[in-house]
Structure formats: C-alpha cells, structure tokens
Design a protein around this motif. Structure first.
Motif, PDB file in Angstrom:
ATOM      1  N   GLY A 139      39.196  -9.397   0.253  1.00  0.00           N
ATOM      2  CA  GLY A 139      38.438  -8.798  -0.847  1.00  0.00           C
ATOM      3  C   GLY A 139      38.954  -9.317  -2.182  1.00  0.00           C
ATOM      4  O   GLY A 139      39.957  -8.820  -2.704  1.00  0.00           O
ATOM      5  N   GLU A 213      37.866  -0.966   4.436  1.00  0.00           N
ATOM      6  CA  GLU A 213      37.812  -2.281   5.069  1.00  0.00           C
ATOM      7  C   GLU A 213      36.779  -2.322   6.195  1.00  0.00           C
ATOM      8  O   GLU A 213      36.354  -1.292   6.710  1.00  0.00           O
ATOM      9  CB  GLU A 213      39.175  -2.657   5.663  1.00  0.00           C
ATOM     10  CG  GLU A 213      40.330  -2.621   4.669  1.00  0.00           C
ATOM     11  CD  GLU A 213      41.589  -3.283   5.213  1.00  0.00           C
ATOM     12  OE1 GLU A 213      41.474  -4.168   6.076  1.00  0.00           O
ATOM     13  OE2 GLU A 213      42.693  -2.908   4.761  1.00  0.00           O
ATOM     14  N   LEU A 214      36.417  -3.530   6.578  1.00  0.00           N
ATOM     15  CA  LEU A 214      35.769  -3.797   7.854  1.00  0.00           C
ATOM     16  C   LEU A 214      36.814  -4.392   8.785  1.00  0.00           C
ATOM     17  O   LEU A 214      37.827  -4.931   8.333  1.00  0.00           O
ATOM     18  CB  LEU A 214      34.617  -4.790   7.699  1.00  0.00           C
ATOM     19  CG  LEU A 214      33.380  -4.347   6.941  1.00  0.00           C
ATOM     20  CD1 LEU A 214      32.368  -5.496   6.893  1.00  0.00           C
ATOM     21  CD2 LEU A 214      32.747  -3.127   7.597  1.00  0.00           C
ATOM     22  N   LEU A 312      28.584   0.137   1.650  1.00  0.00           N
ATOM     23  CA  LEU A 312      29.772   0.897   2.029  1.00  0.00           C
ATOM     24  C   LEU A 312      30.002   2.047   1.058  1.00  0.00           C
ATOM     25  O   LEU A 312      29.742   1.905  -0.136  1.00  0.00           O
ATOM     26  CB  LEU A 312      31.001  -0.016   2.047  1.00  0.00           C
ATOM     27  CG  LEU A 312      30.910  -1.266   2.938  1.00  0.00           C
ATOM     28  CD1 LEU A 312      32.097  -2.184   2.705  1.00  0.00           C
ATOM     29  CD2 LEU A 312      30.812  -0.868   4.407  1.00  0.00           C
ATOM     30  N   THR A 337      29.851  -3.054  -1.454  1.00  0.00           N
ATOM     31  CA  THR A 337      29.165  -3.823  -0.420  1.00  0.00           C
ATOM     32  C   THR A 337      30.122  -4.830   0.202  1.00  0.00           C
ATOM     33  O   THR A 337      31.036  -5.322  -0.471  1.00  0.00           O
ATOM     34  CB  THR A 337      27.938  -4.562  -0.990  1.00  0.00           C
ATOM     35  OG1 THR A 337      27.453  -5.507  -0.033  1.00  0.00           O
ATOM     36  CG2 THR A 337      28.303  -5.328  -2.259  1.00  0.00           C
ATOM     37  N   SER A 338      29.898  -5.131   1.455  1.00  0.00           N
ATOM     38  CA  SER A 338      30.749  -6.110   2.152  1.00  0.00           C
ATOM     39  C   SER A 338      30.509  -7.534   1.671  1.00  0.00           C
ATOM     40  O   SER A 338      31.239  -8.449   2.072  1.00  0.00           O
ATOM     41  CB  SER A 338      30.532  -6.016   3.664  1.00  0.00           C
ATOM     42  OG  SER A 338      29.170  -6.228   3.997  1.00  0.00           O
ATOM     43  N   LEU A 341      33.421  -9.980  -0.123  1.00  0.00           N
ATOM     44  CA  LEU A 341      34.481 -10.684   0.597  1.00  0.00           C
ATOM     45  C   LEU A 341      34.348 -12.172   0.338  1.00  0.00           C
ATOM     46  O   LEU A 341      33.234 -12.690   0.205  1.00  0.00           O
ATOM     47  CB  LEU A 341      34.399 -10.403   2.101  1.00  0.00           C
ATOM     48  CG  LEU A 341      34.703  -8.969   2.548  1.00  0.00           C
ATOM     49  CD1 LEU A 341      34.384  -8.788   4.021  1.00  0.00           C
ATOM     50  CD2 LEU A 341      36.160  -8.616   2.272  1.00  0.00           C
ATOM     51  N   SER A 367      39.650  -6.894   7.321  1.00  0.00           N
ATOM     52  CA  SER A 367      39.158  -7.720   6.216  1.00  0.00           C
ATOM     53  C   SER A 367      40.044  -7.661   4.987  1.00  0.00           C
ATOM     54  O   SER A 367      40.028  -8.558   4.147  1.00  0.00           O
ATOM     55  CB  SER A 367      37.751  -7.283   5.820  1.00  0.00           C
ATOM     56  OG  SER A 367      37.768  -5.968   5.265  1.00  0.00           O
ATOM     57  N   ILE A 370      37.920  -3.819   0.341  1.00  0.00           N
ATOM     58  CA  ILE A 370      36.669  -4.322  -0.225  1.00  0.00           C
ATOM     59  C   ILE A 370      36.361  -3.558  -1.506  1.00  0.00           C
ATOM     60  O   ILE A 370      36.155  -2.338  -1.489  1.00  0.00           O
ATOM     61  CB  ILE A 370      35.514  -4.174   0.776  1.00  0.00           C
ATOM     62  CG1 ILE A 370      35.860  -4.890   2.085  1.00  0.00           C
ATOM     63  CG2 ILE A 370      34.222  -4.733   0.184  1.00  0.00           C
ATOM     64  CD1 ILE A 370      34.861  -4.645   3.202  1.00  0.00           C
ATOM     65  N   GLY A 413      29.185   3.172   6.435  1.00  0.00           N
ATOM     66  CA  GLY A 413      28.623   1.860   6.125  1.00  0.00           C
ATOM     67  C   GLY A 413      27.348   1.643   6.914  1.00  0.00           C
ATOM     68  O   GLY A 413      27.221   2.114   8.049  1.00  0.00           O
TER      69      GLY A 413
END
Length: 437
Positions: A139, A213-214, A312, A337-338, A341, A367, A370, A413
């Motif tokens: 991120g 995170e994802l 998210l 939002t993802s 990244l 990840s 974020i 999410g």
C-alpha cells in the motif's frame, strides 16, 4: 441481466450467485469442521451435498470428491484453478433458476433442508491450514504516510520500495478467523521516548492499532530452488480474504530496529472466513497505483489491470456504544479501495520465490495496509491520528488515538452491483484486557 437464483438472495448480500466463496464450517448436525460455500443468507454444506451425489452432474470431479470431507480447504485448493473454476460454476448452475442442474436442490426439499443452513446457525473456522504467512507493504499511500511520520518527507519511501515488493515473515500460528477476541498484548515499551538513556518498561500496549489488508492463499507448490515465473504466478493464487493485521505500535517502535517487527505483530492476525476464488474476482480487475520505476523483467506483468477492484470499509464499535448508545452500533472510520496497491499478489509471489524459496498450499500472503490519499481513506489509526498526535472523533463525544478495551473493529469489502455483489462478509475482532503477569 444477472442470473437469478431459485433461492431468495437479498440484493445487498455479499454472497450472490456471482460469488460462491468457500469456507470451513461446523453445523448443528456436525461438529467436525468441513467445507461449505456461502450463498445469500445460507451456507451450502459441501460434505453433505457430496455424500448425497450432489456432484453427479460434474463427472470430471468424481475422482476428487474426498476433498469435501476434509477439515480444511487445502486439498481442494491443491487441485488447481481449472478445477476450482469448474466446481464453482457447477454450484452456480445448481443454484440458478432454470439451469440444467437446478432441479437437484430446487425440487428436492429433503436434500435442500439437509445441505442449506442459515449463516446464523453455523460456526466458521479457519479456511486453510496455514504453514507460512508473509506480510508485504504494497500500500504505497500507507508507506508514504508512515514514512513521513518518522522521516523527512523527501525520503518517506526507501529507495527499494518501487523496485521490489517489500515484506517480512509473519507468524502463521496466530492467524485466526473472524469473531475471535483479541487479548491486548503486553511487552517492552518506552514510557518516555524522549528520555536519555532510553530504558523500557513492561506494559500492556497503549497504542494498539489495526491494519486494513487483503490476503491471498497459495494453491500451488514450487520446489526449493525453483522460482515461480511471473507468467505462472497468477495460477498459484487460490483466492483472497480480508485481513486485519493488528499491530502494537509502541512495542513495535522499541523492537523493530534493526531487524523489523517481532512481538508487535505476532500476537494476532484476523481474516474473514470465506475465500473468494480467483475465478470470481476475474471480472473485477483494475489498474493499481502507478509505479514510477522501470521494473526488472522478472516482475513485469503483461496485464495492465492486475489489481482487484474492491471497495473496503472499516467500522469501529466502542464499548460505550455497545452498552449506552442504543442504535449507534457502528461508526465508519475508513473507506478506501484495493486499487491503492502498487504490487499485485502474483508479483509478491514471484518475488517471494525468486531466490528459490518454496511455497506450499495454504501459505498466506498479506498485501500490507491499504490507504488512500485522503484522511478518511487511511487503513490504520497510526495514520489517522498522525502517530497519536491528534484524536479521532467518534459519535457520542468519544475520541480515539488508538484502540481501547471493549472496542470492536469490523472490516468489510465488496465489488460488483446490487444483486450481484462479490464480498467477504465481516472480518471482526473485539479487544479484551491484557493478561496480568
């Protein structure tokens, strides 16, 4: 128009026909963990479905039926994306009005009652047996925000940041499923960071934080000494979950030099219970943040749209709002939002293995936090409160710099449109007081 199910699915459900995420459950009928998928407000029990010839319409899967009698999804994941795709689409057909396989459950009320359980009646478990867990730092806005707090803004990012996915090895044994309470960690902290000499005290963490995170589960092994090429890395991703990598910032500040986080990160990491398959996310890809560096060839992806396009959100429920403020149950503290990244999971996996590191089915890749550009889009309290210098205002007159005992954090999410949403459900944890030592 999206396909319609014969089963009633609320339009705001994360578990539409477009999703079909996989998880591990126990039910009132079976206290042995086993696989299921989420659909609308139900879990479809795959163990019972399989025992009752539910996969009779998928001949190519007959040799693999035993994977749905296991206590984790590892065996299913190891079959590869081609099988995952076929099983998911077959289950979609079983649940779709007017499809070739709909009669299997639609007209068989006895079997339907055996395999469909309201989500409120089941208990979720960790979906995979996790051998190793690696957390990355993909991120970019988070990395800049944190770097600016502790360094000259001109050097907020280290020189390597845009050339490789920065990461560290986490602790797989402390990854837990949503709903697991979090005991406040204790450790060494500096009571007065400005003092000289610096002498720590032992204390419960006073700066307990979240990280939005994802995370991706790995579904293919590679041998020791055999890197995974970037062209093959996407096939090694089983699916994704939401993740809250809880962090004790004061413990971290004292311990992380020179080798990085240790006890400040190993006490608990919470993930959502349902794994969204790579196949379900395929229609929801977008371009991530621009990487201004020219990447070395081994990290260059052919796809421009290589990031998941997920909305998210983080909600905080305080102990006060739980007990005193009727109706004021949750307050949204982050929306992002993802797409924020800069590195994709295939890039993370390829870099992870480029030295010859072997990956195993069930390994988990985080990840990193974020965050977006605006204050309302920041995925940690460390960023939102400028390192604890300013307070975050909550409903009812409360304020927060970091988390207090009794606070509940809920991450969600999703992507897609109303009636065809693809989401995770909740990733939730409540803070309990520290253990006395």
């Amino acid at each position: 128009m999206a396909a319609q199910s014969w089963l009633h699915i609320p339009t705001d459900s994360h578990f539409s026909l477009s999703n079909i995420p996989f998880g591990i459950i126990t039910t009132p009928d079976s206290q042995v963990p086993h696989p299921a998928v989420a659909i609308g407000t139900y879990a479809l029990d795959l163990a019972v479905f399989t025992e009752n010839n539910g996969f009779s319409g998928l001949p190519e899967f007959q040799a693999h039926l035993s994977v749905f009698s296991q206590e984790t999804l590892n065996a299913f994941a190891a079959l590869g994306q081609t099988v995952h795709r076929a099983v998911r689409r077959y289950l979609q057909s079983v649940l779709t009005e007017g499809s070739p396989h709909a009669a299997l459950l639609q007209s068989n009320s006895g079997l339907r009652q055996k395999v469909l359980f309201p989500l409120g009646d089941i208990h979720n478990h960790l979906p995979m047996q996790i051998g190793d867990y690696t957390d990355f730092y993909a991120g970019k806005h988070h990395a800049v925000n944190v770097g600016t707090l502790f360094r000259d803004p001109k050097i907020a990012l280290q020189p390597n940041y845009t050339h490789l996915p920065v990461g560290y090895h986490g602790r797989a044994s402390s990854v837990v499923v949503t709903g697991t309470p979090l005991v406040r960690p204790s450790g060494q902290i500096l009571d007065n960071p400005a003092a000289d000499p610096k002498v720590p005290i032992f204390s419960p963490s006073r700066r307990l934080d979240i990280e939005l995170e994802l995370a991706a589960f790995v579904c293919k092994c590679n041998k020791l000494g055999a890197p995974v090429p970037i062209t093959d890395a996407h096939e090694a991703i089983f699916g994704i979950v939401l993740m809250n990598d809880w962090s004790a910032r004061d413990i971290q500040a004292w311990e992380y030099v020179p080798l990085g986080p240790f006890g400040s990160k190993n006490f608990q990491t919470t993930i959502s219970p349902w794994v969204i398959l790579a196949d379900a996310m395929a229609p929801f890809m977008a371009k991530g943040l621009e990487n201004e560096s020219s990447l070395l060839p081994y990290l260059q992806e052919k796809k421009v749209d290589n990031m998941y396009d997920l909305e998210l959100q983080v909600n905080l429920t305080s102990k006060q709002s739980n007990t005193k403020c009727k109706g004021a149950i949750q307050q949204t503290i982050t929306k992002t939002t993802s797409r924020n990244l800069v590195w994709s999971f295939p890039q993370m996996l390829t870099h992870h293995t480029v030295t010859g590191c072997p990956m195993h089915v069930g390994d988990l890749l985080g990840s990193g936090t974020i965050s977006g550009l605006d204050a309302s889009e920041r995925g940690s309290l460390l960023e939102q409160t400028s390192g604890g210098k300013v307070s975050m205002k909550l409903n009812g007159g409360e304020e927060r710099k970091f988390l207090e005992d009794g606070d509940t954090i809920t991450m969600t999410g999703w992507c897609g449109e109303s009636g065809a949403l693809v989401g995770f459900g909740d990733c939730t944890g409540t803070i309990l007081p520290a253990v006395s030592l």
